[in-house]
Design an enzyme around this catalytic site. Structure first.
Site, PDB file in Angstrom:
ATOM      1  N   LYS A  53       0.972  -1.195   0.105  1.00  0.00           N
ATOM      2  CA  LYS A  53       0.137   0.054  -0.092  1.00  0.00           C
ATOM      3  C   LYS A  53       0.912   1.340  -0.149  1.00  0.00           C
ATOM      4  CE  LYS A  53      -3.999  -2.058   2.396  1.00  0.00           C
ATOM      5  NZ  LYS A  53      -4.714  -2.320   3.600  1.00  0.00           N
ATOM      6  N   GLY A  70      -1.007   1.571   6.384  1.00  0.00           N
ATOM      7  CA  GLY A  70      -0.934   0.358   7.407  1.00  0.00           C
ATOM      8  C   GLY A  70      -2.155  -0.655   6.871  1.00  0.00           C
ATOM      9  N   ASP A  71      -2.034  -1.941   7.647  1.00  0.00           N
ATOM     10  CA  ASP A  71      -3.030  -2.911   7.657  1.00  0.00           C
ATOM     11  C   ASP A  71      -3.150  -3.459   8.960  1.00  0.00           C
ATOM     12  OD1 ASP A  71      -4.563  -4.335   5.354  1.00  0.00           O
ATOM     13  OD2 ASP A  71      -3.993  -5.664   6.527  1.00  0.00           O
ATOM     14  N   THR A  72      -4.233  -3.969   9.104  1.00  0.00           N
ATOM     15  CA  THR A  72      -4.502  -4.700  10.441  1.00  0.00           C
ATOM     16  C   THR A  72      -5.181  -6.067  10.320  1.00  0.00           C
ATOM     17  OG1 THR A  72      -4.824  -2.669  11.731  1.00  0.00           O
ATOM     18  CG2 THR A  72      -5.792  -4.533  12.556  1.00  0.00           C
TER      19      THR A  72
END
Length: 191
Positions: A53, A70-72
Protein backbone atom coordinates in the site's frame (compact mmCIF):
# COMPACT_ATOMS: atom_id res chain seq x y z
CA UNK A 1 -0.29 24.14 6.88
CA UNK A 2 0.89 22.17 3.84
CA UNK A 3 0.95 18.38 4.18
CA UNK A 4 4.17 16.67 5.24
CA UNK A 5 2.88 13.20 4.46
CA UNK A 6 0.38 11.14 2.50
CA UNK A 7 -1.69 8.51 4.25
CA UNK A 8 -2.52 5.63 1.93
CA UNK A 9 -5.64 4.48 3.74
CA UNK A 10 -9.40 4.82 3.50
CA UNK A 11 -9.77 3.96 7.20
CA UNK A 12 -11.33 6.83 9.14
CA UNK A 13 -9.92 5.34 12.35
CA UNK A 14 -6.37 5.42 10.97
CA UNK A 15 -6.84 9.07 9.96
CA UNK A 16 -8.19 10.00 13.39
CA UNK A 17 -5.20 8.41 15.11
CA UNK A 18 -2.68 10.03 12.76
CA UNK A 19 -4.15 13.43 13.67
CA UNK A 20 -2.99 12.73 17.24
CA UNK A 21 0.62 12.81 16.02
CA UNK A 22 0.08 16.41 14.85
CA UNK A 23 1.45 15.88 11.37
CA UNK A 24 -0.46 17.48 8.50
CA UNK A 25 -1.36 14.89 5.88
CA UNK A 26 -3.48 14.23 2.82
CA UNK A 27 -5.01 10.96 1.65
CA UNK A 28 -4.08 8.87 -1.35
CA UNK A 29 -6.14 5.76 -1.99
CA UNK A 30 -4.23 3.10 -3.90
CA UNK A 31 -5.89 -0.17 -4.82
CA UNK A 32 -3.95 -3.17 -3.58
CA UNK A 33 -5.10 -6.77 -3.81
CA UNK A 34 -5.44 -8.12 -0.27
CA UNK A 35 -4.89 -11.82 -0.90
CA UNK A 36 -2.87 -14.03 1.41
CA UNK A 37 -0.36 -16.21 -0.40
CA UNK A 38 -0.25 -19.97 0.20
CA UNK A 39 1.67 -20.77 3.39
CA UNK A 40 2.30 -17.07 4.06
CA UNK A 41 2.66 -16.43 7.79
CA UNK A 42 0.18 -13.95 9.22
CA UNK A 43 2.93 -11.52 10.29
CA UNK A 44 4.52 -11.65 6.83
CA UNK A 45 1.14 -11.13 5.19
CA UNK A 46 0.16 -8.00 7.13
CA UNK A 47 3.62 -6.47 6.66
CA UNK A 48 3.55 -7.18 2.92
CA UNK A 49 0.14 -5.53 2.59
CA UNK A 50 1.31 -2.41 4.42
CA UNK A 51 4.42 -2.24 2.22
CA UNK A 52 2.39 -2.79 -0.98
CA UNK A 53 0.00 0.00 0.00
CA UNK A 54 2.84 2.41 0.82
CA UNK A 55 4.61 1.64 -2.46
CA UNK A 56 1.40 1.97 -4.50
CA UNK A 57 0.57 5.20 -2.67
CA UNK A 58 4.01 6.63 -3.43
CA UNK A 59 3.58 5.79 -7.11
CA UNK A 60 0.35 7.78 -7.31
CA UNK A 61 1.16 10.64 -4.92
CA UNK A 62 0.94 14.02 -6.67
CA UNK A 63 3.95 15.41 -4.77
CA UNK A 64 7.19 13.76 -3.59
CA UNK A 65 6.19 13.39 0.06
CA UNK A 66 6.58 10.32 2.28
CA UNK A 67 3.68 7.88 2.15
CA UNK A 68 2.42 6.05 5.24
CA UNK A 69 0.23 2.96 4.93
CA UNK A 70 -1.04 0.31 7.28
CA UNK A 71 -2.94 -2.91 7.55
CA UNK A 72 -4.56 -4.72 10.46
CA UNK A 73 -5.51 -8.37 10.81
CA UNK A 74 -6.92 -10.52 13.59
CA UNK A 75 -5.30 -13.92 14.16
CA UNK A 76 -6.98 -16.78 16.00
CA UNK A 77 -5.56 -20.31 16.04
CA UNK A 78 -3.21 -19.33 13.18
CA UNK A 79 -6.23 -18.31 11.06
CA UNK A 80 -6.34 -14.78 9.70
CA UNK A 81 -9.73 -13.17 10.31
CA UNK A 82 -10.08 -10.26 7.92
CA UNK A 83 -13.17 -8.16 7.21
CA UNK A 84 -16.27 -10.36 7.11
CA UNK A 85 -17.51 -11.12 3.61
CA UNK A 86 -21.14 -11.41 4.75
CA UNK A 87 -23.35 -11.86 7.81
CA UNK A 88 -22.66 -15.59 8.17
CA UNK A 89 -18.91 -14.95 8.07
CA UNK A 90 -19.19 -12.10 10.61
CA UNK A 91 -21.29 -14.15 13.03
CA UNK A 92 -18.90 -17.07 12.69
CA UNK A 93 -15.92 -14.84 13.54
CA UNK A 94 -17.63 -13.47 16.64
CA UNK A 95 -18.56 -16.97 17.80
CA UNK A 96 -14.96 -18.08 17.38
CA UNK A 97 -13.62 -15.06 19.29
CA UNK A 98 -16.08 -15.57 22.17
CA UNK A 99 -14.30 -16.38 25.43
CA UNK A 100 -10.93 -16.59 23.69
CA UNK A 101 -7.63 -14.78 23.34
CA UNK A 102 -6.49 -13.65 19.91
CA UNK A 103 -3.81 -11.46 18.38
CA UNK A 104 -4.32 -8.23 16.50
CA UNK A 105 -1.43 -7.47 14.15
CA UNK A 106 -1.01 -4.00 12.71
CA UNK A 107 1.81 -3.20 10.32
CA UNK A 108 2.72 0.34 9.32
CA UNK A 109 4.97 1.06 6.35
CA UNK A 110 6.62 4.31 5.31
CA UNK A 111 7.87 4.87 1.76
CA UNK A 112 10.14 7.87 1.19
CA UNK A 113 12.97 8.78 -1.18
CA UNK A 114 13.14 5.26 -2.59
CA UNK A 115 13.26 3.72 0.89
CA UNK A 116 10.67 1.51 2.56
CA UNK A 117 10.48 0.63 6.25
CA UNK A 118 7.83 -1.35 8.08
CA UNK A 119 6.99 -1.87 11.76
CA UNK A 120 4.77 -4.62 13.14
CA UNK A 121 2.86 -4.40 16.42
CA UNK A 122 1.10 -7.45 17.85
CA UNK A 123 -1.41 -7.05 20.67
CA UNK A 124 -3.08 -9.86 22.60
CA UNK A 125 -6.83 -9.31 23.11
CA UNK A 126 -9.11 -11.34 25.40
CA UNK A 127 -12.87 -11.52 24.80
CA UNK A 128 -15.47 -12.44 27.37
CA UNK A 129 -17.92 -15.18 26.48
CA UNK A 130 -20.54 -13.77 24.11
CA UNK A 131 -24.16 -14.84 24.04
CA UNK A 132 -26.00 -15.35 20.76
CA UNK A 133 -27.92 -12.18 21.62
CA UNK A 134 -24.63 -10.25 21.99
CA UNK A 135 -23.46 -11.54 18.62
CA UNK A 136 -26.70 -10.88 16.73
CA UNK A 137 -27.16 -7.41 18.23
CA UNK A 138 -23.60 -6.44 17.47
CA UNK A 139 -23.89 -7.57 13.86
CA UNK A 140 -27.22 -5.70 13.54
CA UNK A 141 -25.45 -2.49 14.64
CA UNK A 142 -23.58 -2.47 11.31
CA UNK A 143 -20.31 -1.76 13.06
CA UNK A 144 -18.46 -5.03 12.34
CA UNK A 145 -18.91 -5.14 8.57
CA UNK A 146 -15.73 -3.25 7.61
CA UNK A 147 -13.41 -4.29 10.42
CA UNK A 148 -10.74 -6.97 10.66
CA UNK A 149 -11.99 -9.85 12.77
CA UNK A 150 -15.51 -8.46 12.55
CA UNK A 151 -15.22 -6.06 15.49
CA UNK A 152 -14.02 -2.60 16.46
CA UNK A 153 -12.53 -2.26 19.95
CA UNK A 154 -13.13 1.50 19.89
CA UNK A 155 -16.88 1.03 19.37
CA UNK A 156 -19.64 -1.14 20.73
CA UNK A 157 -17.40 -4.23 20.85
CA UNK A 158 -15.27 -2.56 23.52
CA UNK A 159 -17.66 -4.13 26.02
CA UNK A 160 -16.56 -7.61 24.87
CA UNK A 161 -12.90 -7.03 25.74
CA UNK A 162 -11.76 -8.35 29.10
CA UNK A 163 -8.16 -7.20 28.68
CA UNK A 164 -5.46 -6.33 26.18
CA UNK A 165 -1.75 -6.88 26.37
CA UNK A 166 -0.07 -4.40 24.06
CA UNK A 167 -1.08 -1.32 22.14
CA UNK A 168 -4.71 -0.20 22.18
CA UNK A 169 -4.15 2.20 19.29
CA UNK A 170 -2.64 -0.65 17.22
CA UNK A 171 -5.86 -2.63 17.70
CA UNK A 172 -7.80 0.40 16.44
CA UNK A 173 -5.51 0.56 13.40
CA UNK A 174 -2.45 2.78 13.96
CA UNK A 175 0.07 2.14 16.75
CA UNK A 176 0.86 5.66 17.91
CA UNK A 177 4.23 5.12 19.61
CA UNK A 178 5.68 2.99 16.83
CA UNK A 179 4.27 5.16 14.04
CA UNK A 180 5.69 8.30 15.61
CA UNK A 181 9.11 6.63 15.80
CA UNK A 182 8.80 5.51 12.16
CA UNK A 183 7.94 9.06 11.07
CA UNK A 184 10.94 10.41 12.97
CA UNK A 185 13.24 7.91 11.23
CA UNK A 186 11.75 8.98 7.91
CA UNK A 187 12.37 12.66 8.64
CA UNK A 188 8.66 13.55 8.72
CA UNK A 189 8.84 14.51 12.40
CA UNK A 190 11.80 16.08 14.11
CA UNK A 191 13.10 15.82 17.63
Amino acid sequence: MPPLLYLASASPRRSELLVMLEVPFELVLPRVEEQRRPNEAAADYVQRLAQDKATAGAAMAPRPLPVLAGDTIVVLDDDVLEKPVDKADGLSMLRRLSGRNHQVMTAMALAWQGRLEVVLVTTEVSFRTLSETDIERYWASGEPTDKAGGYGIQGLAGRFVVRINGSYSAVVGLPLVETEALLRRGGVLSG
